[in-house]
Scaffold this active site. Structure first.
Site, PDB file in Angstrom:
ATOM      1  N   GLY A 190       0.840  -1.200   0.000  1.00  0.00           N
ATOM      2  CA  GLY A 190       0.000   0.000   0.000  1.00  0.00           C
ATOM      3  C   GLY A 190       0.872   1.246   0.000  1.00  0.00           C
ATOM      4  CB  VAL A 191       0.421   4.754  -0.864  1.00  0.00           C
ATOM      5  CG1 VAL A 191       0.675   4.485  -2.311  1.00  0.00           C
ATOM      6  CG2 VAL A 191      -1.050   4.930  -0.580  1.00  0.00           C
ATOM      7  N   GLY A 192       2.036   5.079   1.687  1.00  0.00           N
ATOM      8  CA  GLY A 192       2.124   5.679   3.012  1.00  0.00           C
ATOM      9  C   GLY A 192       3.399   5.304   3.738  1.00  0.00           C
TER      10      GLY A 192
ATOM     11  CD  GLU B 111      -4.456  -0.110  -5.612  1.00  0.00           C
ATOM     12  OE1 GLU B 111      -5.015  -1.151  -5.233  1.00  0.00           O
ATOM     13  OE2 GLU B 111      -4.598   0.980  -5.060  1.00  0.00           O
TER      14      GLU B 111
ATOM     15  N   GLY C  50      -7.615  -0.865  -3.345  1.00  0.00           N
ATOM     16  CA  GLY C  50      -7.304  -2.214  -3.832  1.00  0.00           C
ATOM     17  C   GLY C  50      -7.061  -3.194  -2.703  1.00  0.00           C
TER      18      GLY C  50
HETATM   19  O1  0RQ Z   1      -5.698  10.960  10.785  1.00  0.00           O
HETATM   20  O2  0RQ Z   1      -5.136  12.306   8.800  1.00  0.00           O
HETATM   21  O3  0RQ Z   1      -6.188  13.339  10.827  1.00  0.00           O
HETATM   22  O4  0RQ Z   1      -3.813  12.530  10.909  1.00  0.00           O
HETATM   23  O5  0RQ Z   1      -6.493   8.133   9.883  1.00  0.00           O
HETATM   24  O6  0RQ Z   1      -3.860   7.360   9.401  1.00  0.00           O
HETATM   25  O7  0RQ Z   1      -1.940   6.380  10.619  1.00  0.00           O
HETATM   26  O8  0RQ Z   1      -1.575   8.357   9.074  1.00  0.00           O
HETATM   27  O9  0RQ Z   1      -2.066   6.023   8.221  1.00  0.00           O
HETATM   28  O10 0RQ Z   1      -2.029   7.362   6.060  1.00  0.00           O
HETATM   29  O11 0RQ Z   1      -1.408   4.903   6.213  1.00  0.00           O
HETATM   30  O12 0RQ Z   1      -3.770   5.670   6.440  1.00  0.00           O
HETATM   31  C1  0RQ Z   1      -6.203   2.914   6.591  1.00  0.00           C
HETATM   32  C2  0RQ Z   1      -6.591   5.323   6.138  1.00  0.00           C
HETATM   33  C3  0RQ Z   1      -4.353   4.484   6.904  1.00  0.00           C
HETATM   34  C4  0RQ Z   1      -5.101   3.969   4.577  1.00  0.00           C
HETATM   35  C5  0RQ Z   1      -5.597   4.176   6.051  1.00  0.00           C
HETATM   36  C6  0RQ Z   1      -6.598   8.309  11.303  1.00  0.00           C
HETATM   37  C7  0RQ Z   1      -5.227   8.818  11.702  1.00  0.00           C
HETATM   38  C8  0RQ Z   1      -4.943   9.788  10.573  1.00  0.00           C
HETATM   39  C9  0RQ Z   1      -4.482   8.280   8.565  1.00  0.00           C
HETATM   40  P1  0RQ Z   1      -5.178  12.388  10.296  1.00  0.00           P
HETATM   41  P2  0RQ Z   1      -2.282   7.090   9.366  1.00  0.00           P
HETATM   42  P3  0RQ Z   1      -2.240   6.039   6.655  1.00  0.00           P
HETATM   43  C10 0RQ Z   1      -3.672  -0.230  -1.698  1.00  0.00           C
HETATM   44  C11 0RQ Z   1      -4.535  -0.464  -0.597  1.00  0.00           C
HETATM   45  C12 0RQ Z   1      -7.492   1.860   2.472  1.00  0.00           C
HETATM   46  C13 0RQ Z   1      -7.031   1.761   1.060  1.00  0.00           C
HETATM   47  C14 0RQ Z   1      -5.990   0.709   0.878  1.00  0.00           C
HETATM   48  C15 0RQ Z   1      -6.235   3.646   3.627  1.00  0.00           C
HETATM   49  C16 0RQ Z   1      -5.538   9.070   9.372  1.00  0.00           C
HETATM   50  O13 0RQ Z   1      -4.159   2.946   4.553  1.00  0.00           O
HETATM   51  O14 0RQ Z   1      -6.923   4.520   3.134  1.00  0.00           O
HETATM   52  O15 0RQ Z   1      -5.631  -0.029   1.758  1.00  0.00           O
HETATM   53  N1  0RQ Z   1      -6.441   2.325   3.348  1.00  0.00           N
HETATM   54  N2  0RQ Z   1      -5.482   0.595  -0.320  1.00  0.00           N
HETATM   55  O16 0RQ Z   1      -5.290   9.457  12.965  1.00  0.00           O
HETATM   56  C17 0RQ Z   1      -9.894   6.953  13.882  1.00  0.00           C
HETATM   57  C18 0RQ Z   1      -8.835   4.867  13.898  1.00  0.00           C
HETATM   58  C19 0RQ Z   1      -7.816   5.409  13.060  1.00  0.00           C
HETATM   59  C20 0RQ Z   1      -7.946   6.754  12.689  1.00  0.00           C
HETATM   60  C21 0RQ Z   1      -6.124   5.897  11.812  1.00  0.00           C
HETATM   61  N3  0RQ Z   1      -8.777   3.602  14.319  1.00  0.00           N
HETATM   62  N4  0RQ Z   1      -9.842   5.666  14.268  1.00  0.00           N
HETATM   63  N5  0RQ Z   1      -8.968   7.527  13.093  1.00  0.00           N
HETATM   64  N6  0RQ Z   1      -6.871   7.006  11.919  1.00  0.00           N
HETATM   65  N7  0RQ Z   1      -6.679   4.908  12.509  1.00  0.00           N
HETATM   66  C22 0RQ Z   1      -3.201   1.188  -1.651  1.00  0.00           C
HETATM   67  C23 0RQ Z   1      -2.456   1.503  -2.843  1.00  0.00           C
HETATM   68  O17 0RQ Z   1      -1.573   0.824  -3.265  1.00  0.00           O
HETATM   69  C24 0RQ Z   1      -2.892   2.792  -3.426  1.00  0.00           C
END
Ligand code: 0RQ
Length: 505
Positions: free
Chosen positions: A270-272, A295, A389
């Protein structure tokens, strides 16, 4: 003044017009298929001009909106601009724009969150209605009229095929050397006439480097020279590095046990921050001759290619920092043979993911003690981005890993909870859960065995006692004990957060 050199098909030159003129050709209420995937290859000028047209229409009392279909997330110039003027009736299949997200969660825009591999076939099946218009960024147009894709492929083939009319943006910012990097698979028989997709290795090429588009379908060509969204690279934080460390140790052990080959299996990442940390960790590790079937190609993937450890990467889009773009452009002749960009129904195809045996690594928001995963919804109701994805890969991978820091929002939210507030990936699609605290290997475990693993290995020490206590009492009090829960308390942690701003009791 553009020299039109990117439009090598001279018979199309008379279709060149301004973005405003092209935007005026989009009918109110149209469903528009736009290019764009993770901030790469989206149209840069027509959506902005359309947003201006909608704003003017709003002011003069002739309000209208459109349906916006894309590959995945785009950028402020597309999603942000159209959402800002209230121009979006319905959006699919994935987004990450703050303005758009706010309006979706305010109930002002309908949003359909779809597995990315499903979008193209849903359109072909007729599930999503009629696609009126496509607005597609390309790198150039060849002498024979074939289109050279840009930094993402996404659903562009399907949009071009299925839309009544096509508007092209030819972006001179995109490197001309992208030509030849893409692989557009053009067989799309419908069931029951489908054949196996002849892709056996991540690096296989099974299609054409170009999109085909009948010239009479092209309504307008707009010339642009504007960069992709390319966000700066942030070095992995401590939690991400720890998560990456657990994963790399785990993979090494799997190799030692003979369950996966020494060069691993094709990596989906994934990204990030966490994903980049894993890729950076692989740079320093001992694995060689790696491949990736994923992806998105992000910075960590390019860095890994530079070391020679990653041989081939297949994806549907780039998602790079400005520095990485410079690097890729400077060495395009070398990367072109090793990077392949495909339509997203192929990059994310369940048949291929299962055949290749991908190692799927995706971020998540929360997991529960039984291994169900929420990737999309804050406190069960507010959409963050979308499933993207992650479901395509998680269900079909050789191994499916989900990763998150154990807490978020300064420790007020535990990402390991008694019951997730929304389910994207069920316990049946999740083999490994990883936080900075540790890695829970759930393979071959029953729900009660999984709960112990997840609590002991993944939960933050601040929340571990409360999770142990929940599980203990659920075991005692639960009327049905295969998956013990106290239904009146299962979502109590989320409710507490909503009332008091913390999950702490
Ligand atoms: O909030 O933006 O206000 O700071 O969610 O969380 O920890 O910075 O992590 O950017 O990796 O995102 C699942 C959203 C994680 C992402 C998700 C809040 C946290 C923060 C972002 P702020 P992090 P990331 C292929 C696969 C689905 C799509 C996917 C995602 C913001 O990974 O969109 O997997 N996944 N694609 O504070 C409330 C919780 C939380 C929460 C995190 N439990 N409750 N808020 N946050 N956990 C992708 C590709 O290849 C393109």
């Amino acid at each position: 003044m553009a020299d039109h050199s990117r439009i090598r098909c001279k018979s199309l030159l008379d279709k060149i017009m301004s973005a405003e003129e092209a935007a005026a050709l989009i009918p109110p209420g149209a469903n528009v298929g736009m290019s764009g995937f993770t901030g790469a290859g989206y149209p840069k000028a027509v959506p902005l001009a359309l947003a201006k047209r909608i704003m003017d229409a709003n002011l003069s009392g002739h309000k209208f909106r459109i349906g916006v279909w894309t590959g995945a997330s785009t950028a402020p110039e597309l999603d942000g601009a159209l959402a800002m003027v209230d121009g979006v009736e319905l959006r699919l299949p994935y987004q990450s724009d703050p303005v758009l997200r706010k309006k979706i969660n305010a109930g002002e825009i309908e949003y359909i969150d779809i597995h990315l591999s499903n979008v193209a076939q849903f359109v072909l099946f007729g599930f999503l209605g009629k696609l009126d218009m496509a607005v597609i960024e390309v790198t150039g147009i060849r002498e024979d009229g074939q289109l050279i894709p840009s930094s993402s492929v996404g659903n562009n083939k399907t949009w071009i095929d299925m839309a009544d009319k096509v508007i092209l943006e030819v972006n001179a910012w995109q490197s001309e050397k992208l030509e030849g990097m893409h692989d557009i698979y053009y067989v799309s028989d419908l069931p029951p006439h489908r054949k196996p997709i002849p892709l056996i290795n991540p690096g296989d090429r099974i299609g054409s480097p170009y999109f085909a588009c009948p010239p009479e379908k092209i309504l307008a060509i707009v010339e642009t020279n504007a960069p992709d969204r390319n966000t700066p690279f942030t070095p992995p934080d401590e939690a991400s590095k720890k998560i990456a460390g657990h994963i790399l140790d785990f993979l090494a052990l799997e190799v030692k046990k003979g369950r996966i080959p020494e060069n691993l299996l094709p990596i989906q990442s994934g990204v990030g921050n966490i994903a980049n940390a894993v890729l950076l960790g692989l740079q320093e590790g001992k694995f060689e001759n790696l491949t990736s079937y994923t992806e998105v190609i992000q910075d960590g993937m390019i860095a890994l290619m530079k070391t020679g450890r990653l041989v081939t990467a297949s994806a549907t889009a780039f998602s790079l920092s400005p520095q990485a773009v410079e690097d890729v452009n400077a060495h395009m002749d070398e990367y072109r043979g090793r990077i392949i960009l495909r339509p997203q129904e192929i990059s994310n195809h369940p048949e291929i993911i299962r055949r290749l045996g991908c190692l799927a690594m995706n971020g998540m928001m929360e997991a529960d003690i039984y291994g169900n995963v929420n990737s999309t919804h804050v406190m069960g109701t507010r959409i963050m981005n979308g499933i993207g994805g992650s479901g395509d890969f998680a269900r079909n991978a050789f191994l499916s890993l989900f990763m998150t820091p154990s807490t978020t929002k300064n420790g007020t939210i535990s990402c390991i909870v008694p019951m997730v507030s929304h389910v994207d990936h069920t316990e049946h699609d999740v083999e490994i859960i990883v936080t900075e605290q540790g890695l829970a290997d759930l393979r071959g475990l029953s729900p009660k065995q999984r709960a112990k693993q997840i609590i002991e290995k993944c939960a933050h020490p601040d929340y571990k006692p409360a999770l142990r206590e929940y599980f203990r009492r659920a075991l005692e009090l639960s009327p049905g004990k295969h998956t013990p829960h106290m239904l009146d308390e299962a979502l109590g942690w989320h409710i507490r957060y909503l009332h008091s701003g913390t999950m702490h009791g």
